[in-house]
Write a protein that holds these residues in place. Sequence first.
Motif, PDB file in Angstrom:
ATOM      1  N   ILE A  60      39.628  35.483  35.357  1.00 22.59           N
ATOM      2  CA  ILE A  60      39.646  36.724  34.583  1.00 22.59           C
ATOM      3  C   ILE A  60      39.343  37.909  35.474  1.00 22.59           C
ATOM      4  CG2 ILE A  60      38.437  38.008  32.767  1.00 22.59           C
ATOM      5  CD1 ILE A  60      38.123  35.349  31.270  1.00 22.59           C
ATOM      6  N   PHE A  61      38.340  37.756  36.344  1.00 26.57           N
ATOM      7  CA  PHE A  61      37.962  38.880  37.201  1.00 26.57           C
ATOM      8  C   PHE A  61      39.024  39.169  38.255  1.00 26.57           C
ATOM      9  CE2 PHE A  61      35.926  40.802  40.874  1.00 26.57           C
ATOM     10  CZ  PHE A  61      35.300  41.883  40.283  1.00 26.57           C
ATOM     11  N   LYS A  62      39.481  38.122  38.946  1.00 30.57           N
ATOM     12  CA  LYS A  62      40.435  38.324  40.050  1.00 30.57           C
ATOM     13  C   LYS A  62      41.770  38.861  39.562  1.00 30.57           C
ATOM     14  CE  LYS A  62      40.950  35.401  43.318  1.00 30.57           C
ATOM     15  NZ  LYS A  62      41.198  34.135  44.071  1.00 30.57           N
ATOM     16  N   ASN A  63      42.181  38.453  38.356  1.00 30.22           N
ATOM     17  CA  ASN A  63      43.498  38.837  37.855  1.00 30.22           C
ATOM     18  C   ASN A  63      43.442  39.995  36.867  1.00 30.22           C
ATOM     19  OD1 ASN A  63      45.524  36.607  38.903  1.00 30.22           O
ATOM     20  ND2 ASN A  63      43.639  35.555  38.340  1.00 30.22           N
ATOM     21  N   GLY A  64      42.274  40.591  36.710  1.00 31.12           N
ATOM     22  CA  GLY A  64      42.157  41.728  35.799  1.00 31.12           C
ATOM     23  C   GLY A  64      42.404  41.350  34.353  1.00 31.12           C
ATOM     24  N   GLY A  65      41.883  40.183  33.943  1.00 32.38           N
ATOM     25  CA  GLY A  65      42.062  39.732  32.565  1.00 32.38           C
ATOM     26  C   GLY A  65      43.085  38.621  32.475  1.00 32.38           C
ATOM     27  N   VAL A  66      43.372  38.211  31.252  1.00 29.80           N
ATOM     28  CA  VAL A  66      44.387  37.179  31.009  1.00 29.80           C
ATOM     29  C   VAL A  66      45.527  37.800  30.218  1.00 29.80           C
ATOM     30  CG1 VAL A  66      42.717  35.299  31.042  1.00 29.80           C
ATOM     31  CG2 VAL A  66      43.247  36.417  28.883  1.00 29.80           C
ATOM     32  N   SER A  67      46.646  37.098  30.160  1.00 33.76           N
ATOM     33  CA  SER A  67      47.789  37.613  29.418  1.00 33.76           C
ATOM     34  C   SER A  67      47.481  37.603  27.922  1.00 33.76           C
ATOM     35  CB  SER A  67      49.025  36.752  29.684  1.00 33.76           C
ATOM     36  OG  SER A  67      48.845  35.452  29.139  1.00 33.76           O
ATOM     37  N   SER A 314      45.138  48.394  24.877  1.00 38.48           N
ATOM     38  CA  SER A 314      45.331  47.095  25.534  1.00 38.48           C
ATOM     39  C   SER A 314      44.476  46.993  26.792  1.00 38.48           C
ATOM     40  CB  SER A 314      46.809  46.883  25.875  1.00 38.48           C
ATOM     41  OG  SER A 314      47.272  47.891  26.761  1.00 38.48           O
ATOM     42  N   ASP A 315      44.302  48.102  27.504  1.00 35.07           N
ATOM     43  CA  ASP A 315      43.449  48.100  28.688  1.00 35.07           C
ATOM     44  C   ASP A 315      41.981  47.968  28.301  1.00 35.07           C
ATOM     45  OD1 ASP A 315      45.422  48.193  30.555  1.00 35.07           O
ATOM     46  OD2 ASP A 315      45.336  50.354  30.877  1.00 35.07           O
ATOM     47  N   ALA A 316      41.599  48.551  27.167  1.00 34.54           N
ATOM     48  CA  ALA A 316      40.210  48.432  26.713  1.00 34.54           C
ATOM     49  C   ALA A 316      39.875  46.975  26.392  1.00 34.54           C
ATOM     50  CB  ALA A 316      39.975  49.315  25.487  1.00 34.54           C
ATOM     51  N   GLU A 321      37.052  41.872  28.369  1.00 35.54           N
ATOM     52  CA  GLU A 321      36.955  40.492  28.828  1.00 35.54           C
ATOM     53  C   GLU A 321      36.548  40.428  30.299  1.00 35.54           C
ATOM     54  OE1 GLU A 321      40.721  38.998  27.732  1.00 35.54           O
ATOM     55  OE2 GLU A 321      41.764  39.597  29.570  1.00 35.54           O
ATOM     56  N   ILE A 322      36.926  41.430  31.083  1.00 37.15           N
ATOM     57  CA  ILE A 322      36.489  41.467  32.478  1.00 37.15           C
ATOM     58  C   ILE A 322      34.976  41.641  32.548  1.00 37.15           C
ATOM     59  CG2 ILE A 322      36.568  42.817  34.614  1.00 37.15           C
ATOM     60  CD1 ILE A 322      39.510  43.434  33.921  1.00 37.15           C
ATOM     61  N   ASN A 406      43.054  50.159  36.176  1.00 39.62           N
ATOM     62  CA  ASN A 406      43.133  49.520  37.482  1.00 39.62           C
ATOM     63  C   ASN A 406      42.431  50.356  38.553  1.00 39.62           C
ATOM     64  OD1 ASN A 406      44.553  47.323  36.514  1.00 39.62           O
ATOM     65  ND2 ASN A 406      46.545  48.252  36.892  1.00 39.62           N
ATOM     66  N   SER A 407      42.635  51.658  38.506  1.00 37.63           N
ATOM     67  CA  SER A 407      41.983  52.546  39.461  1.00 37.63           C
ATOM     68  C   SER A 407      40.465  52.524  39.280  1.00 37.63           C
ATOM     69  CB  SER A 407      42.511  53.974  39.295  1.00 37.63           C
ATOM     70  OG  SER A 407      41.790  54.880  40.097  1.00 37.63           O
TER      71      SER A 407
END
Length: 453
Positions: A60-67, A314-316, A321-322, A406-407
């Motif tokens: 989750i952390f490395k990929n910035g969450g899950v699909s 969606s980013d929130a 989850e991150i 992401n930034s």
Amino acid sequence: MEYLTNGSPRQTAGEEDSSHCFQRRVAMVSSPALSAARLTLPGVMDAEGRVDESRLRMHIFKNGGVSPSERGLAWRFLFGMYPCSSTALERPLLQEQLAIRYQVMKRKWQQFLPSAVRMHLNGTDAELVAAVRYFDQRQARVQQQALDQSEVRDRLTFLELQAQILFERDTFDHEELREAIRIIDKDVPRTNRDLSYYQGEGSGNLLVLRDILITYAAFHPEVSYAQGMNDLCSRFLEVLDSEVDTFWSFSCYMEKFSKDFRADGLHRKIELEAALLKELDPQLYTHLVTDNMESFTFCHRWLLLGFQREFEHSDALRLFEILSCDHLELISQQVDRARYQERLARKYSTEDNSQSELQAINTDFTFELFICAAILLDNRESLLRCRDDVQLIQFTSSLQGTLDLNSTLKKAEHHFYNYCKRCAWDYMNGRCSAHKSKEEDFLYQLRSLFVLK
């Protein structure tokens, strides 16, 4: 006007035969198909369906969450509704047990306060009026489908008896529960109805949210209900799309974070944010703690709701989850242990130990505080122009929905890494070259724990 928020509009809680109505209620809220589903994340789930929790959190952390397609199942493990050690064969039985326990709990408060089963409206909220209609129609369809499940009736009846014994001694404070329901009935209509999940027939989900919150408040009197919980619980309901699974996942989350909804808990978090900013940018900190800006209250909503409004929806969800995977919090503890071992080695060495001790990393600085700091530092010049709390709140409110996740993540990770690195260098600077290889090895281990994007 009165509207029923659960069950048939012509019957109150407890009027139906328990074995028959209970079976329908279980079907109404559970998701047995999902309990046997599999995560396709590489290396996270074994052949029998057990989940490697550390790999899940790392992924989750490395990929910035899950699909989005994997999120519902991943959250059930991430937040503890499903034990990571459970197999795919075990989870359907667990699902049944959790569904029945939830329904026994809900039925108990409904029987204790039958007047609260119905949500009182003045008739001016057309969306909620429609929500009741959609809710009742959906309940009727699901109840009809459940009538064909007679083969599981005996097992469900036995599980229900177990649940009744489990919750037999739970009692409620009449006034406290009524007050909690009064606040819930004010907050639930304020939940973000612009979300597609609450549009059209989905407006009935507002009433599902209400039942979850009341059940939680009834069986957790030490926490009860506080404003903002509706928005937090709404996230779980939207992602999990199950009343039962939302209740248990939300309850697991609140075991860790319920203190944030108390004044002392949130005050402590704001104090930590101020302390972190002092470490990262003393000048900005000094500006924000002037007489007119001493409380950092402008960070209150960010930290309470996990930046829910600052990012696109969606980013929130992705950020939530991150933050919940606790990856950097776990790393900070590993770093602190490594540095503790380093201090022990120095303590028992015969070398000169007259120089200052290694400063401990503050493991209370959670990653969400670094997210908050990254936002503040990214808007440093604008904040320096603010002269009082009113201007601060106006500025921070203008950020809603405008931030790039992401930034922000990249900057927060950078600040976290530099904070840990600087703490190490506070002790390493000035050491003689004879110790250089040992110091470099320590820094290499520290650096290897971080995965910067």
